[in-house]
Design an enzyme around this catalytic site. Sequence first.
Site, mmCIF file in Angstrom:
data_model
loop_
_atom_site.group_PDB
_atom_site.id
_atom_site.type_symbol
_atom_site.label_atom_id
_atom_site.label_comp_id
_atom_site.label_asym_id
_atom_site.label_seq_id
_atom_site.Cartn_x
_atom_site.Cartn_y
_atom_site.Cartn_z
ATOM 1 N N SER A 1 29.848 36.771 -5.903
ATOM 2 C CA SER A 1 30.907 36.953 -4.794
ATOM 3 C C SER A 1 31.088 35.880 -3.933
ATOM 4 O O SER A 1 31.925 35.456 -3.301
ATOM 5 C CB SER A 1 30.715 38.117 -3.789
ATOM 6 O OG SER A 1 30.635 39.364 -4.283
ATOM 7 N N GLU B 1 -13.740 -11.444 2.583
ATOM 8 C CA GLU B 1 -13.178 -12.316 1.313
ATOM 9 C C GLU B 1 -12.974 -13.679 1.536
ATOM 10 O O GLU B 1 -12.785 -14.673 0.911
ATOM 11 C CB GLU B 1 -11.750 -11.767 1.022
ATOM 12 C CG GLU B 1 -11.829 -10.343 0.203
ATOM 13 C CD GLU B 1 -12.433 -10.269 -1.028
ATOM 14 O OE1 GLU B 1 -12.706 -11.232 -1.505
ATOM 15 O OE2 GLU B 1 -13.002 -9.050 -1.285
#
Length: 686
Positions: free
Chosen positions: A363, A93
């Site tokens: 329970s 780039e």
Amino acid sequence: MAVTTQRKIKNRWLRWLLTGFITLFVLGLGTTVTVIGYLYMTDLPPSQIQQDSELLDREGKPVAMLTSGSMQRQSVKIDQISRYVIQGTIATEDRNFYHHWGVDARGIARATLVNLEHMSTKQGASTLTQQLARNLYLSHERTWKRKLKEALLALQLEMKYNKDEILALYLNNVYYGHGSYGIEAASQMYFGKSARKLSLAESAMLVGIPRGPSYYSPWLNMKNAKDRQQVILRGMVELGQITDTQAKEAYDEVLAFRSRTDRSELLVAPFFRDYVKKELNALGISEATLATGGLRIYTTLDRQVQAAAEAAIAKHVPEEGDLQAAMVAIDPRSGDVKAMIGGKDYRTNQYNRVFAETRQPGSSFKPIVYLAALEKKAITAATRFVSQPTSFTYDEGRKVYKPNNYGDKYYGDIMLRQAIAASDNIYAVNTLMQVGAEQVVNMAERLGIQNGLKPLPSLALGTFPVSPFQMATAYAVLSNEGRQVTPRTVLAVTDAGGRLLYEAPTPVEKQVVLPEEAYILTNLMESVFEAGGTGNRVSTLIKRPVAGKTGTTDSDSWIVGYTPELATAVWVGYDKGKKITQSDARRSAPIFAQFTEKALANVPPKLFPVPDNIVSTYIDPNTGKLAGAGCSAKQLETFVRGTEPKEICNEHDQQQVDKSKSETVLPEAEAKKKSWWQHFKRWWSE
């Protein structure tokens, strides 16, 4: 004379030209200095990029992105990116990146000649910095006006940031296709790894994508992607970044891409993430801000604890079939939610069962009944009830409740420890009738269960729906010596600029039950994991003091338990009311045991603290009285000082009684030592 006049005219023109040139130079220089000064003094405009908010764990490490739609974005520092990505990007780039001030004059001149020749803006000359300026602040239209703005913004970026910072900004914002912005998101999406671990071949593949994200996507067109990869590698060779041999090996390497359907696997703790989003909304942070505001959300999530939870459920809940599981773990000291799993597979079902208020806890609700009774002095550890089929009348005698034990197994005359360990239903209902159902509802509400519980005898057996989150919150109070801390998931929120938007207040502890009563119940609940307890079969997996309670209904399997550092609720069952099998009912306890040990692998075992007002004494389990010296059976129990039994087994004479009193009701210091040794011996023997 004519020659002299011509010379004067010529000199006058030269002076005018020189003056004009100097004037233009000064004006140009002044304008340049003014522009540069203005750019330097002026802040950059707001970025037009929508930044996804990022979720961080308790150590500040990334967990997930709160993305909008299919977008993925994650920022990393320059030293967290593979050097091959950096080298390949520069080679492709902007080869002069480290040698210009944001604008490449020679590149502009070359592009200008080409564009004038074709009378268009066909040829570009954007530096990497200019590309960043365009991505952050401008549109992508090809006009001279936009190019001028781009150049000025590039200069400004170079003034505000150093080269590495600019490169990091570029790599964190460039588009790599398929909704991924930034090299980290791309690396995770395509290869399932962090950007720092990318190989040369992988780096060259990704570096080539931004030039044409669809055209060069390896998922869409592998030939184009490989051709582009070769261009990147050739550029790196030309700059001397790699050798020809390295380039050839990288090009020939067969890359292991992730499947496009695997992207949801990138999510870490997705149920936790979704819950955090709701919490943030409650704090006034909108969905739009979360989606595009670039927030950083610091959470309570513990990656090790979360991983332990995921591993335990994955091991004990079959991947195939409809059986589901949920788990939540809370630090009782701070209220921090450390792990959360709302179902076995987020990809196929996002319903979070941690907050499902449709499940009967069975329970596992009984300890709340016993805590209410202990608080009101309605029972102690020595209280005895007969475990046998019993009819209970209520509503002023107009109604009858006839509970039974699981498998119709009864134990006769028993004390509280055995009732808890064996999960005796008759004992639990007897206790509720002693203390009053209203007191049990009140206790549940104080512990954080606000579900409109009804004061009925069946409440003792957990027949009213409660969520796993509420159960973990309630048990956390027991773990924290009776102190309640409101659960939390969000520690702090900052905006994209690092400004603090929210900080969680310091956790506030509220004493909702006395430490002595919380400890007594904890001591009793440790028996669940001992011989005769419903959790005994997993006791060999747990190498530390732990208390808890199992619970089973026709449709649900529960275990809720805790150590001094962690309170955890585990639920296993089906979504649509389908009954669980006996093997399904046995899955929750192993999940809890495996999870607890792995989650706390780096935490030394710790005993539950013993409050000052606790005494320990030997009880004759056959009578519930103080054990005499000649009793054949003795059981060490804990009591709040003053509530321990006073009567000695009547089979002994007065001399034995006096001796028993001196030997069985231990002084406070001795009681603590005995209790400590009990815990230690239990832990060591495992």
